[in-house]
Design a protein around this motif. Structure first.
Motif, PDB file in Angstrom:
ATOM      1  N   THR A   1       0.833  -1.191   0.000  1.00 13.01           N
ATOM      2  CA  THR A   1       0.000   0.000   0.000  1.00 13.01           C
ATOM      3  C   THR A   1       0.873   1.249   0.000  1.00 13.01           C
ATOM      4  O   THR A   1       1.720   1.434   0.861  1.00 13.01           O
ATOM      5  CB  THR A   1      -0.927   0.018   1.231  1.00 13.01           C
ATOM      6  N   ARG A   2       0.641   2.102  -0.971  1.00 10.36           N
ATOM      7  CA  ARG A   2       1.475   3.286  -1.142  1.00 10.36           C
ATOM      8  C   ARG A   2       1.233   4.315  -0.064  1.00 10.36           C
ATOM      9  O   ARG A   2       0.132   4.446   0.461  1.00 10.36           O
ATOM     10  CB  ARG A   2       1.184   3.941  -2.497  1.00 10.36           C
ATOM     11  N   GLU A   3       2.294   5.068   0.240  1.00  4.88           N
ATOM     12  CA  GLU A   3       2.136   6.236   1.105  1.00  4.88           C
ATOM     13  C   GLU A   3       1.428   7.332   0.319  1.00  4.88           C
ATOM     14  O   GLU A   3       1.623   7.481  -0.879  1.00  4.88           O
ATOM     15  CB  GLU A   3       3.498   6.730   1.583  1.00  4.88           C
ATOM     16  N   GLY A   4       0.614   8.070   1.005  1.00  5.12           N
ATOM     17  CA  GLY A   4      -0.133   9.125   0.339  1.00  5.12           C
ATOM     18  C   GLY A   4      -1.616   8.842   0.384  1.00  5.12           C
ATOM     19  O   GLY A   4      -2.055   7.714   0.179  1.00  5.12           O
TER      20      GLY A   4
ATOM     21  N   HIS B   1      -3.723   6.802  -5.069  1.00  6.63           N
ATOM     22  CA  HIS B   1      -2.584   6.071  -4.527  1.00  6.63           C
ATOM     23  C   HIS B   1      -2.956   4.624  -4.225  1.00  6.63           C
ATOM     24  O   HIS B   1      -2.191   3.698  -4.492  1.00  6.63           O
ATOM     25  CB  HIS B   1      -2.083   6.751  -3.248  1.00  6.63           C
TER      26      HIS B   1
ATOM     27  N   SER C   1      -1.424   1.248  -6.054  1.00  4.45           N
ATOM     28  CA  SER C   1      -0.764   0.145  -5.354  1.00  4.45           C
ATOM     29  C   SER C   1      -1.233  -1.202  -5.883  1.00  4.45           C
ATOM     30  O   SER C   1      -0.434  -2.124  -6.101  1.00  4.45           O
ATOM     31  CB  SER C   1      -1.062   0.221  -3.842  1.00  4.45           C
TER      32      SER C   1
ATOM     33  N   GLU D   1       1.161  -2.715   4.998  1.00  2.00           N
ATOM     34  CA  GLU D   1       1.171  -1.307   5.413  1.00  2.00           C
ATOM     35  C   GLU D   1      -0.170  -0.637   5.103  1.00  2.00           C
ATOM     36  O   GLU D   1      -0.230   0.509   4.626  1.00  2.00           O
ATOM     37  CB  GLU D   1       2.313  -0.553   4.710  1.00  2.00           C
TER      38      GLU D   1
ATOM     39  N   HIS E   1      -2.289   0.743   6.864  1.00  2.45           N
ATOM     40  CA  HIS E   1      -2.567   2.011   7.546  1.00  2.45           C
ATOM     41  C   HIS E   1      -2.270   3.218   6.654  1.00  2.45           C
ATOM     42  O   HIS E   1      -2.785   4.306   6.903  1.00  2.45           O
ATOM     43  CB  HIS E   1      -1.783   2.114   8.863  1.00  2.45           C
ATOM     44  N   ASN E   2      -1.438   3.015   5.613  1.00  5.13           N
ATOM     45  CA  ASN E   2      -1.171   4.121   4.687  1.00  5.13           C
ATOM     46  C   ASN E   2      -2.437   4.587   3.979  1.00  5.13           C
ATOM     47  O   ASN E   2      -2.539   5.755   3.579  1.00  5.13           O
ATOM     48  CB  ASN E   2      -0.138   3.698   3.640  1.00  5.13           C
TER      49      ASN E   2
ATOM     50  N   ARG F   1      -5.106   7.407   5.952  1.00  7.45           N
ATOM     51  CA  ARG F   1      -4.677   8.736   6.368  1.00  7.45           C
ATOM     52  C   ARG F   1      -5.272   9.854   5.523  1.00  7.45           C
ATOM     53  O   ARG F   1      -4.866  10.993   5.644  1.00  7.45           O
ATOM     54  CB  ARG F   1      -3.148   8.813   6.323  1.00  7.45           C
TER      55      ARG F   1
END
Length: 292
Positions: free
Chosen positions: A92-95, A100, A104, A142, A144-145, A148
């Motif tokens: 999972t990508r940040e952002g 995003h 992913s 990941e 949780h990314n 946000r």
């Protein structure tokens, strides 16, 4: 003299120091009880009968505690025996935002992503791929990314997880920190779709000492270190703060130093010479002040 080593590790004692160090520093799978139980639960998802309302799984725990390795090991073992790939791991990508999140998934499915930010087009592309590839499990590392962003984007991500179960018979597996657990259990509707497999910090006790014995047997040092004896075990536990990634990093660093120095065993003195700073104390470490 090498009775403390596993059978397949003993031949490394006859190799060069650099070869041994490379072996010590290589990533390694540690099949502890929680990891093996997680694999059993993932295997149950893979073998389940078709369903219109699939259940998923959360692997939740602190950072540096082996969650990603559990998932990747399961996916690799599946590939070794599968006729067709049914387990896919999505990083999972940040952002924030659906762009995003969908990016992913497309990257994980090895699809061309392009520069378009058209969310609808990406969603259609993903639907086509899921219908064609027919995965049984999608593992979102990941995760949780993805939580946000704006509330409407987060709800759209959760709606996607519900839809892939109904439309494509896919069980989602969510890996991340406690925020994942909190978001999924924020509503009864989502909470009813996911089971929890906790990957907590290690506690100081017999299982931790057994872990140290296993690590010692896997590291080609000529002399026994007796890692599970006090005070060595207690020192490793305090430095690692119960995180398996930190445990392995500390023991590997000490073993590397012991191989280079010719000591051929890990001692409390070797550990102290590492000047290893626990994760929770790095923000206040003297080294940080020197950066100002």
């Amino acid at each position: 003299m090498s009775e403390h080593l596993l059978d397949h590790v003993r031949p490394f004692l006859d190799r060069s120091t650099e070869t041994r160090i490379a072996y010590i520093q290589a990533p390694r799978w540690i099949g502890h009880q929680i990891a093996m139980q997680a694999h059993e639960r993932l295997a149950d998802l893979l073998a389940r009968p078709p369903a219109l309302r699939t259940r998923g799984l959360m692997l939740v725990g602190p950072y540096a505690n082996g969650k990603t390795m559990i998932a990747e090991r399961f996916a690799v073992e599946h590939l070794r025996t599968a006729v067709s790939q049914r387990v896919w791991v999505v990083q999972t990508r940040e952002g924030a935002g659906l762009t995003h999140f969908y990016g992913s998934i497309l990257q994980a499915l090895r699809a061309p992503i392009g520069r378009s930010r058209d969310v609808g087009r990406k969603a259609e592309q993903i639907d086509h791929l899921l219908d064609s590839l027919k995965p049984r499990i999608l593992i979102f590392d990941e995760f949780h990314n993805a939580l946000r962003g704006r509330a409407r984007d987060v709800e759209a991500v959760l709606a996607f997880l519900r839809r892939i179960g109904r439309q494509f018979d896919i069980s989602p597996v969510l890996i991340g920190e406690v925020a994942v657990y909190d978001f999924i259990n924020d509503t009864s509707e989502m909470a009813s779709r996911f089971d929890l497999h906790a990957v907590p910090r290690w506690q100081y006790g017999e299982e931790f000492l057994t872990l140290l014995d296993s690590l010692e047997g896997a590291l080609p040092l000529a002399r026994a270190s007796d890692l599970s004896d006090e005070p060595l075990a207690r020192t490793i536990f305090q430095l690692s703060e119960g995180l398996i990634g930190e445990i392995v990093a500390i023991v590997s660093a000490a073993a590397t130093a012991a191989a280079r120095s010719g000591a051929e065993r890990i001692t409390k003195s070797e550990l102290e010479q590492l000047r290893y700073i626990p994760v929770s104390k790095r923000r206040r470490a003297p080294a940080r002040d020197g950066l100002l």
